[in-house]
Design an enzyme around this catalytic site. Structure first.
Site, PDB file in Angstrom:
ATOM      1  CE  LYS A   1      86.740  -2.430  67.966  1.00  9.09           C
ATOM      2  NZ  LYS A   1      85.922  -3.058  69.060  1.00  9.09           N
TER       3      LYS A   1
HETATM    4  N1  GLU Z   1      87.944  -4.465  71.988  1.00 13.25           N
HETATM    5  C1  GLU Z   1      87.056  -4.694  73.286  1.00 13.25           C
HETATM    6  C2  GLU Z   1      85.564  -4.422  72.787  1.00 13.25           C
HETATM    7  O1  GLU Z   1      85.127  -4.320  71.643  1.00 13.25           O
HETATM    8  C3  GLU Z   1      87.711  -4.085  74.581  1.00 13.25           C
HETATM    9  C4  GLU Z   1      87.691  -2.526  74.176  1.00 13.25           C
HETATM   10  C5  GLU Z   1      88.433  -1.973  75.396  1.00 13.25           C
HETATM   11  O2  GLU Z   1      88.822  -2.651  76.525  1.00 13.25           O
HETATM   12  O3  GLU Z   1      88.507  -0.599  75.527  1.00 13.25           O
HETATM   13  O4  GLU Z   1      84.936  -4.213  73.796  1.00 13.25           O
END
Ligand code: GLU
Length: 416
Positions: free
Chosen positions: A106
């Site tokens: 993240k």
């Molecule tokens: N931000 C989204 C999540 O928390 C998508 C992450 C992604 O597609 O890599 O799952």
């Protein structure tokens, strides 16, 4: 009073509980408690008024044992390292629970995009991408949109990374526009994923989606899509809110008119065909399905006893505190936990990345059909563990995910 834990401490608690139930090897358990890499960067940005501002950004990779790291980037004034660590760890479990071959990561920048111009956001994005380019890449770590980032943000990230390489690298980020190697169906992927698991839960509990009453907290990318799709499927949307406040109508709100109102005024608050309701009140409404689709820590020990929904589908990451969780289980409220409920976004990101690597693009029908398969299997796998182990759905999802990751680590062994 509930012990106030930060998001990462909550994440550890969830992992510890799953490890204990699984009787996980203590060494493997210990390894999973630590993120693999944590990068903190300073991001100088020339602001429109000529001044120089410096923002702080993060990229955390929690685990890569099942594949490259994967996870979104959020721009928000409350971003902290601990929050990003927690979200990176949650991505590891999310990818494992639906069986897609990624680890978890993240990123985030502490900033308030609502107070910045598009030019400032672009410069921030480009410099942030440059600073984290030492650890991202299509085989290493693949960012995507999250809170207050979108396909335009991803376009700038892809361009910045590609400029430094000297050639175009579409697979470095997902959630891109179609014109740049994005996939059909990515925009609504999280929403569709949530809807697919709600359908499974409704069926499991012997309810009917037609006429089912729905309350959605958060009208962002995920929430707005959920409202629209559930409305099309004949459910009754009785309440919706965004950061400014919410609106309630027991007879049902019209999703199309609501969407028009939001795009015209910037908020669903004060939509004329309903009564005002606060974000807190919305959670406590009598309804069949409650969808927290905003930020973390909304359902707490303080308000949990007043929650009357039959099903909670966690579209947001981490909306429920561990103390509240125990009470939801005791009160027999069926929770579809975040790592399962909102996995549709990263699943379609995976489809996008595959299409980019193969330069071969799917139809929207293919994307949605594959997404439904992944979500239904994820739900059924978790339900099976929940029945066999006699645990709630969150514990089951964590047990399944942690066992899959631990198995990968065990097979690979510890280097050197
Ligand atoms: N931000 C989204 C999540 O928390 C998508 C992450 C992604 O597609 O890599 O799952």
């Amino acid at each position: 009073m509930e012990e106030r834990l930060n998001s990462f401490q909550i994440g550890l608690k969830l992992l510890d509980r799953a490890a204990e139930k699984l009787k996980l090897d203590p060494g493997l358990h210990k390894k999973l408690r630590y993120p693999k890499r944590q990068l903190i960067v300073s991001i100088p940005v020339k602001m429109d008024d000529g001044s120089l501002e410096v923002f702080t950004g993060y990229r955390v990779q929690h685990n890569v044992d099942r594949g490259p790291a994967k996870g979104g980037i959020r721009y928000h004034p409350t971003v902290t390292l601990d929050e990003i660590k927690a979200l990176a760890m949650a991505m590891t479990w999310k990818c494992a629970v639906v069986g897609i071959p990624y680890g978890g990561a993240k990123g985030g920048v502490k900033c308030n995009p609502k107070e910045m111009s598009l030019g400032e956001i672009e410069r921030l994005t480009r410099r942030y991408t440059y600073e984290i380019s030492v650890i991202i890449g299509p085989e290493k770590d693949i960012p995507a949109p999250d809170v207050y980032t979108d396909s335009q943000t991803m376009s700038w990230m892809m361009d910045t990374y590609s400029m430094a390489q000297g050639f175009t690298v579409p697979g470095v980020v997902t959630g891109k526009p179609l014109a740049l190697g994005g996939t059909r169906g990515r925009k609504d992927a999280t929403s569709w994923g949530v809807v697919f698991v709600i359908q499974q839960a409704i069926q499991h509990l012997g309810l009917n989606l037609k006429g089912a009453t729905i309350a959605v907290q958060g009208y962002g990318a995920a929430g707005a899509g959920i409202v629209r799709i559930l409305g099309e499927k004949g459910a009754r949307i009785i309440a919706v809110s965004d950061s400014r406040g919410g609106i309630y109508n027991g007879k049902g709100l019209d999703p199309t008119k609501l969407a028009e109102y939001k795009s015209r005024t910037g908020s669903v608050k004060e939509y004329e065909r309903g009564e005002a309701v606060s974000n807190e009140e919305l959670l406590e409404l009598k309804c069949d399905v409650l969808v927290p689709a905003a930020l973390e820590n909304q359902i707490t020990e303080e308000n949990v006893e007043r929650i009357k929904a039959k099903i909670i589908a966690e579209a947001a990451n981490g909306p429920t505190t561990p103390g509240a969780d125990e009470i939801l289980a005791k009160n027999k409220i069926f929770v579809i936990p975040d790592i399962l409920a909102n996995a549709g976004g990263v699943t379609v990101s995976y489809f996008e990345w595959m299409q980019d690597l193969q330069s071969h693009f799917w139809t929207e029908e293919e994307v949605n059909a594959q997404l439904e398969k992944v979500m239904v299997k994820g739900f059924q796998d978790v339900l099976k563990v929940s029945r066999e182990e006699r645990v709630d759905m969150r514990t089951a999802a964590y047990m399944l995910a942690v066992s899959r990751v631990a198995e990968a680590t065990r097979l690979r062994g510890i280097y050197p």
